[in-house]
Design an enzyme around this catalytic site. Structure first.
Site, PDB file in Angstrom:
ATOM      1  N   GLU A  85       0.716  -1.100  -0.231  1.00 10.31           N
ATOM      2  CA  GLU A  85      -0.036  -0.094  -0.014  1.00 10.31           C
ATOM      3  C   GLU A  85       0.820   1.404  -0.122  1.00 10.31           C
ATOM      4  OE1 GLU A  85      -3.208   0.034   2.691  1.00 10.31           O
ATOM      5  OE2 GLU A  85      -3.351   2.126   2.884  1.00 10.31           O
ATOM      6  N   LYS A 265      -7.248  -0.497  11.367  1.00  7.72           N
ATOM      7  CA  LYS A 265      -6.725  -0.884  10.077  1.00  7.72           C
ATOM      8  C   LYS A 265      -5.317  -0.225   9.698  1.00  7.72           C
ATOM      9  CE  LYS A 265      -6.256  -1.161   5.587  1.00  7.72           C
ATOM     10  NZ  LYS A 265      -5.239  -0.314   4.647  1.00  7.72           N
ATOM     11  N   ASP A 281       3.894 -14.275  11.593  1.00  7.21           N
ATOM     12  CA  ASP A 281       2.739 -14.458  10.961  1.00  7.21           C
ATOM     13  C   ASP A 281       1.965 -13.414  11.258  1.00  7.21           C
ATOM     14  OD1 ASP A 281       0.182 -15.646  10.535  1.00  7.21           O
ATOM     15  OD2 ASP A 281       0.546 -17.478  11.752  1.00  7.21           O
ATOM     16  N   HIS A 378      -2.089  10.834  -0.083  1.00  7.60           N
ATOM     17  CA  HIS A 378      -2.379   9.561  -0.609  1.00  7.60           C
ATOM     18  C   HIS A 378      -2.236   9.775  -2.270  1.00  7.60           C
ATOM     19  CE1 HIS A 378      -4.416   6.499   1.804  1.00  7.60           C
ATOM     20  NE2 HIS A 378      -3.394   6.862   2.334  1.00  7.60           N
TER      21      HIS A 378
END
Ligand code: MEV
Length: 425
Positions: A85, A265, A281, A378
């Site tokens: 991302e 998130k 993991d 962004h």
């Protein structure tokens, strides 16, 4: 035509690709070329990757980047991140610099205990079961001696075994709830092997073992990280207003699950990227973190912020089960290098680094959201992704990046601009 196959795992790699091409590729040559482009030319390295999982036909790359200038407990770090991302690494780097000028991050491991459970069904008397458990408890530990020997030498092993009566949630359901210390390893294999040995020693007529497995919920393997500064140093203009808005943004994520999920998130953007880069993991970490976020029954922010006197204080607390030995950590050459870049941390140090990466990411997101908005940062990377999708060359990228500076970026607007640029030429 049926697209089902028998014995796929037994086919050679070339035959697997052939079958795939025949059944699913729209353009055989182009599909095969794409797969081949990602195969490593170093055969040994490719074989290593092939053997990590099953049915391997190529590799799937994720960019690997560095966020420098982190100061954690007075020590400086360059943090490796593996993530697809855009903006995440830029945000981490900017935040690292911001806080390294203000004393850096403080991090603390609160606890390191891991959990595994033997789930079983028992229909007899609870008292008889309890007596049986008390009688065999020492034998259960003994049954794992051959597995725990090395771990015990390193100060780890089984910390406790409890019999838990779970009949209030499911008929006849009990469990052996086992706690472990696993030193510098994440310990999944170790825990699962111990649990299976415990289960077979515990099993007898009347006790039906359902399953034995570690838990990825590790609320007693906890780490915290914090930053603080004078409110006046928080933002160049109107620092109190922006510090207050920041705290309000965290408070909203504490009470509103729709916001909390996005908020967390963003935290996981930082956490997962470091977890992945170090061969750990990330699914286990994510599952555990989200469960912790709703430990009181409501899903909430993993971070906290407050203004106390004239100080802005921002912190995170979350469970992280990580290893710096075992698993892929030393086997995957890039994971090994990541740990080297992090100065070969212990598992506890890695917990601190990862928590800091999460806190930093959340800081960057909230500061952008409560000041300029998220899109400004962004859009630069988004524009680059669009330009790459449209196969723009270096010159076209330069012209279009300038043209869209400060403007709203959309796929169609960029495509249109590129088209007009190409027709002009
Ligand atoms: C995007 O990947 C993450 C953010 O949405 C996080 C947030 O809203 O806090 C920017």
């Amino acid at each position: 035509m049926s697209k089902l196959v028998k014995g796929f795992s037994k086919l050679s790699k070339a035959d697997k690709i052939n079958w795939l091409a025949e059944n699913f590729f729209l353009d055989r040559a182009s599909g095969i070329k794409t797969l081949e482009q990602y195969v490593n030319k170093d055969h040994k390295l490719q074989q290593l990757h092939d053997e990590f999982i099953e049915n391997t036909i190529s590799n799937f790359y994720v960019p690997y980047a560095i966020a420098p200038n982190f100061v954690i407990n007075g020590k400086s770090y360059a943090i490796p991140m593996a993530i697809e991302e855009s903006s995440v690494v830029a945000a981490a780097s900017l935040t690292a610099k911001f806080w390294s000028d203000r004393g850096g991050f403080k991090a603390d491991v609160i606890s390191t205990r891991k959990v595994g459970q033997v789930h079983f069904i028992y229909k007899g008397s609870a008292e008889a079961l309890e007596t049986y458990f008390d009688n065999v408890k020492d034998d259960l530990i003994k049954a794992t001696d051959h597995i725990t020997e090395n771990m015990r030498k390193r100060g780890g092993g089984i910390v406790g075994i409890e019999l838990r009566d779970k009949r209030d949630s499911l008929d006849d359901y009990y469990q052996l709830h086992v706690t472990f210390e696993t030193g510098d390893s994440m310990g999944a294999n170790f825990i699962n092997s111990c649990l299976e040995a415990i289960a077979s020693s515990f099993e007898k007529e009347g006790i039906q073992i359902v399953m034995s497995i570690l838990s990825n919920y590790v609320p007693e393997c906890l780490v915290s990280a914090e930053v603080s500064c004078k409110v006046k140093d928080f933002f160049p203009e109107n620092p109190r207003l922006y510090a207050e808005k920041f705290v309000q943004a965290v408070d909203i994520a504490k009470v509103e699950p729709y916001r909390a999920v996005t908020h967390n998130k963003g935290i996981m953007n930082g956490i997962d990227a470091v977890v992945l880069a170090t061969g750990n993991d990330f699914r286990a970490v994510a599952a555990g973190a989200h469960a912790y976020a709703c430990r009181d029954g409501k899903y909430r922010s993993l971070t906290n912020a407050r203004i106390e006197k004239n100080n802005f204080i921002f912190s995170i607390e979350l469970p992280l089960s990580l290893g710096t030995v075992g698993g892929l950590t030393k086997l995957h050459p890039l994971a090994k290098l990541s740990l080297e870049i992090l100065q070969n941390p212990t598992a506890q140090e890695l917990m601190q680094i990862v928590a800091v990466a999460g806190l930093a990411q959340n800081f960057a997101a909230l500061r952008a959201l409560t000041t300029t908005g998220i899109q400004q940062g962004h859009m630069k990377m988004h524009l680059l992704n669009i330009l790459n999708q449209l196969e723009a060359n270096v010159h076209e990228k330069e012209v279009i990046t300038k043209a869209f500076n400060g403007k709203t970026v959309s796929h169609s607007a960029v495509a249109e601009y590129l088209h007009s640029l190409r027709t002009e030429q």
